[in-house]
Scaffold this motif. Structure first.
Motif, PDB file in Angstrom:
ATOM      1  N   LEU A 218       0.813  -1.210   0.000  1.00 35.41           N
ATOM      2  CA  LEU A 218       0.000   0.000   0.000  1.00 35.41           C
ATOM      3  C   LEU A 218       0.850   1.265   0.000  1.00 35.41           C
ATOM      4  CD1 LEU A 218      -2.657  -1.278   2.507  1.00 35.41           C
ATOM      5  CD2 LEU A 218      -3.181  -0.462   0.208  1.00 35.41           C
ATOM      6  N   LEU A 219       1.997   1.221   0.667  1.00 31.66           N
ATOM      7  CA  LEU A 219       2.871   2.389   0.771  1.00 31.66           C
ATOM      8  C   LEU A 219       3.904   2.454  -0.349  1.00 31.66           C
ATOM      9  CD1 LEU A 219       3.459   2.200   4.628  1.00 31.66           C
ATOM     10  CD2 LEU A 219       2.132   3.966   3.430  1.00 31.66           C
ATOM     11  N   GLY A 220       3.932   1.434  -1.193  1.00 35.55           N
ATOM     12  CA  GLY A 220       4.919   1.400  -2.267  1.00 35.55           C
ATOM     13  C   GLY A 220       6.323   1.196  -1.761  1.00 35.55           C
ATOM     14  N   ALA A 221       6.466   0.479  -0.647  1.00 37.67           N
ATOM     15  CA  ALA A 221       7.769   0.240  -0.031  1.00 37.67           C
ATOM     16  C   ALA A 221       8.253  -1.166  -0.346  1.00 37.67           C
ATOM     17  CB  ALA A 221       7.680   0.430   1.485  1.00 37.67           C
ATOM     18  N   ALA A 222       9.538  -1.389  -0.154  1.00 40.49           N
ATOM     19  CA  ALA A 222      10.105  -2.723  -0.360  1.00 40.49           C
ATOM     20  C   ALA A 222       9.575  -3.667   0.703  1.00 40.49           C
ATOM     21  CB  ALA A 222      11.626  -2.658  -0.297  1.00 40.49           C
ATOM     22  N   PRO A 223       9.178  -4.871   0.333  1.00 40.15           N
ATOM     23  CA  PRO A 223       8.682  -5.824   1.331  1.00 40.15           C
ATOM     24  C   PRO A 223       9.805  -6.307   2.242  1.00 40.15           C
ATOM     25  CG  PRO A 223       8.847  -6.872  -0.817  1.00 40.15           C
ATOM     26  CD  PRO A 223       9.125  -5.418  -1.032  1.00 40.15           C
ATOM     27  N   ASP A 224       9.418  -6.808   3.388  1.00 35.05           N
ATOM     28  CA  ASP A 224      10.376  -7.366   4.339  1.00 35.05           C
ATOM     29  C   ASP A 224      11.142  -8.511   3.666  1.00 35.05           C
ATOM     30  OD1 ASP A 224      11.716  -8.478   6.470  1.00 35.05           O
ATOM     31  OD2 ASP A 224       9.918  -9.028   7.607  1.00 35.05           O
ATOM     32  N   PRO A 225      12.491  -8.476   3.667  1.00 33.76           N
ATOM     33  CA  PRO A 225      13.259  -9.562   3.033  1.00 33.76           C
ATOM     34  C   PRO A 225      12.963 -10.931   3.640  1.00 33.76           C
ATOM     35  CG  PRO A 225      14.667  -7.678   3.533  1.00 33.76           C
ATOM     36  CD  PRO A 225      13.353  -7.408   4.177  1.00 33.76           C
ATOM     37  N   GLN A 226      12.495 -10.939   4.883  1.00 34.98           N
ATOM     38  CA  GLN A 226      12.197 -12.209   5.527  1.00 34.98           C
ATOM     39  C   GLN A 226      11.075 -12.950   4.817  1.00 34.98           C
ATOM     40  OE1 GLN A 226      13.864 -13.712   7.991  1.00 34.98           O
ATOM     41  NE2 GLN A 226      12.471 -15.468   7.810  1.00 34.98           N
ATOM     42  N   LEU A 227      10.200 -12.212   4.120  1.00 37.88           N
ATOM     43  CA  LEU A 227       9.101 -12.857   3.407  1.00 37.88           C
ATOM     44  C   LEU A 227       9.616 -13.795   2.327  1.00 37.88           C
ATOM     45  CD1 LEU A 227       6.655  -9.853   3.076  1.00 37.88           C
ATOM     46  CD2 LEU A 227       6.258 -11.936   4.391  1.00 37.88           C
ATOM     47  N   ALA A 228      10.515 -13.301   1.490  1.00 38.19           N
ATOM     48  CA  ALA A 228      11.069 -14.145   0.429  1.00 38.19           C
ATOM     49  C   ALA A 228      11.853 -15.303   1.017  1.00 38.19           C
ATOM     50  CB  ALA A 228      11.956 -13.314  -0.491  1.00 38.19           C
ATOM     51  N   ALA A 229      12.584 -15.040   2.095  1.00 39.97           N
ATOM     52  CA  ALA A 229      13.358 -16.097   2.733  1.00 39.97           C
ATOM     53  C   ALA A 229      12.456 -17.188   3.306  1.00 39.97           C
ATOM     54  CB  ALA A 229      14.236 -15.498   3.840  1.00 39.97           C
ATOM     55  N   SER A 230      11.225 -16.816   3.632  1.00 40.76           N
ATOM     56  CA  SER A 230      10.276 -17.779   4.198  1.00 40.76           C
ATOM     57  C   SER A 230       9.488 -18.527   3.129  1.00 40.76           C
ATOM     58  CB  SER A 230       9.293 -17.058   5.134  1.00 40.76           C
ATOM     59  OG  SER A 230       9.977 -16.465   6.215  1.00 40.76           O
ATOM     60  N   GLY A 231       9.728 -18.186   1.846  1.00 40.12           N
ATOM     61  CA  GLY A 231       9.034 -18.867   0.759  1.00 40.12           C
ATOM     62  C   GLY A 231       7.736 -18.215   0.346  1.00 40.12           C
TER      63      GLY A 231
END
Length: 378
Positions: free
Chosen positions: A351-364
């Protein structure tokens, strides 16, 4: 600035709405509209939440893994007490059900959670109320933990208020329309305005979508009943893990000196202030008494909540493909609390147009797997 105008209007102050509003309010003006007299009245306030990395479909598990750091180390001032406390979860199987138990064990071992396979003797030592001869063994997920649901919800809501956000209760949405790039949302005798609306209305999310002119996503609220009963006199059950059979016909969980039981039912129901059905409770009691030596004379309290699912069981999170400024944060099923920190933070980043938390990709985590666009017809 008009207090009825914001950057974002979040509809729903349960765990879904509160979590996304928490992160949005750190960088934007937020108004949260709650139809009831208090936040979390429905599903959030009726949950016997457990943090289990193995629980739920693939993307739910990814968001749950991404939430673990927040649960273990919430920001300073978030709350006075720990959000997690040790519990464990034990799934057992009867003779002939070993294949199902093997599959469950494989799922748990695919997570970072510590797991232990118990034979029949060890299972009976762990839980002496199981019936000998009816237990082939079990799987103990040692890292499963109780979640302090109220502390989590109130921490999110306090954060929203501290950061200048506004939470309006008794504000059931009656009408919505988009005009001049703004949503005009009628609730509590007031018109609230914002360029973006976040639909976090739980069991009512499809109804809110229809008010806005969006296509529903096929959300189906399902009733889950539960009850409290007294443990056997003289038996210390406080350290028991949550216990469920491999067919998920019931579960038992210690709860403040009592035992909480449920038939694990998932009965479709319209969105409403749901109550437990007598048959639900009777079925759970029958299953518990068949598979354990526990005797339940009279539950001390019964209740029910609605867990809302779409067809594939995953969450629904993202911008509506056809309706500008309409964002989905719905379909939490029975996993909304354990995945709330990861999901709320992800939604806010989009919603804010920000980079997602890198932990999300690391978690699959794969955003496309929960996008509402997966329901959009060509």
């Amino acid at each position: 600035m008009n207090q009825d105008t914001a950057d974002f209007i979040v509809i729903g102050a349960g765990i879904g709405g509160a979590s996304v509003a928490y992160w949005l309010s750190q960088r934007a003006r937020v108004i949260v509209l709650e139809g009831e007299t208090q936040p979390g009245y429905h599903s959030t306030g009726r949950s016997a939440a457990l943090f289990m990395e193995s629980y739920g479909p693939d993307q739910v598990r990814a968001l749950t893994r991404a939430s673990l750091g927040f649960f273990r180390n919430p920001p300073p001032g978030f709350g006075e007490h720990a959000l997690l406390s040790p519990r464990g979860a034990f799934m057992f199987a009867a003779p002939g059900q070993e294949a199902a138990l093997d599959a469950h064990e494989a799922t748990v071992r695919a997570t970072s959670s510590a797991v232990q396979r118990l034979d029949a003797r060890a299972a009976l030592e762990l839980l002496p109320v199981l019936r000998p001869g009816q237990v082939a063994g079990g799987v103990l997920e040692q890292d499963a933990a109780d979640i302090d649901v109220d502390a989590l919800l109130q921490g999110f809501l306090r954060g929203v208020r501290r950061q200048g956000g506004r939470i309006v209760c008794d504000a059931r949405v009656g009408a919505m329309r988009r005009s001049g790039g703004l949503w005009e949302v009628s609730a509590a005798g007031t018109t609230f305005r914002a360029p973006v609306v976040v639909n976090a209305a739980g069991a009512w999310a499809d109804a809110v979508a229809r008010l806005a002119g969006a296509d529903p996503v096929g959300l189906v609220p399902k009733r889950r009943s539960a009850f409290l009963f007294a443990p056997p006199e003289g038996m210390d059950t406080a350290r028991w893990p949550m216990v469920l059979d491999v067919t998920e016909s019931f579960y038992i969980k210690p709860d403040a000196g009592m035992l909480l039981g449920s038939p694990c039912n998932a009965d479709p129901a319209p969105p409403h202030d749901v109550q437990a059905e007598e048959l639900d409770i009777a079925l759970a009691i029958d299953q518990i008494e068949r598979q354990t030596t526990l005797r339940i004379r009279r539950p001390t309290h019964v209740w029910a909540g609605l867990r809302s699912f779409v067809a594939d069981g995953e969450l629904v999170g993202g911008h509506d493909a056809k309706l500008p400024g309409f964002f989905w944060a719905a379909g939490q099923g029975g996993y909304g609390i354990q995945s709330a920190p990861g999901a709320g933070r992800y939604y806010a980043s989009v919603l804010l147009g920000a980079a997602p938390d890198p932990q999300l990709a690391a978690s699959g985590f794969d955003p496309a797997r929960i996008s509402p666009s997966r329901f959009t017809l060509p």
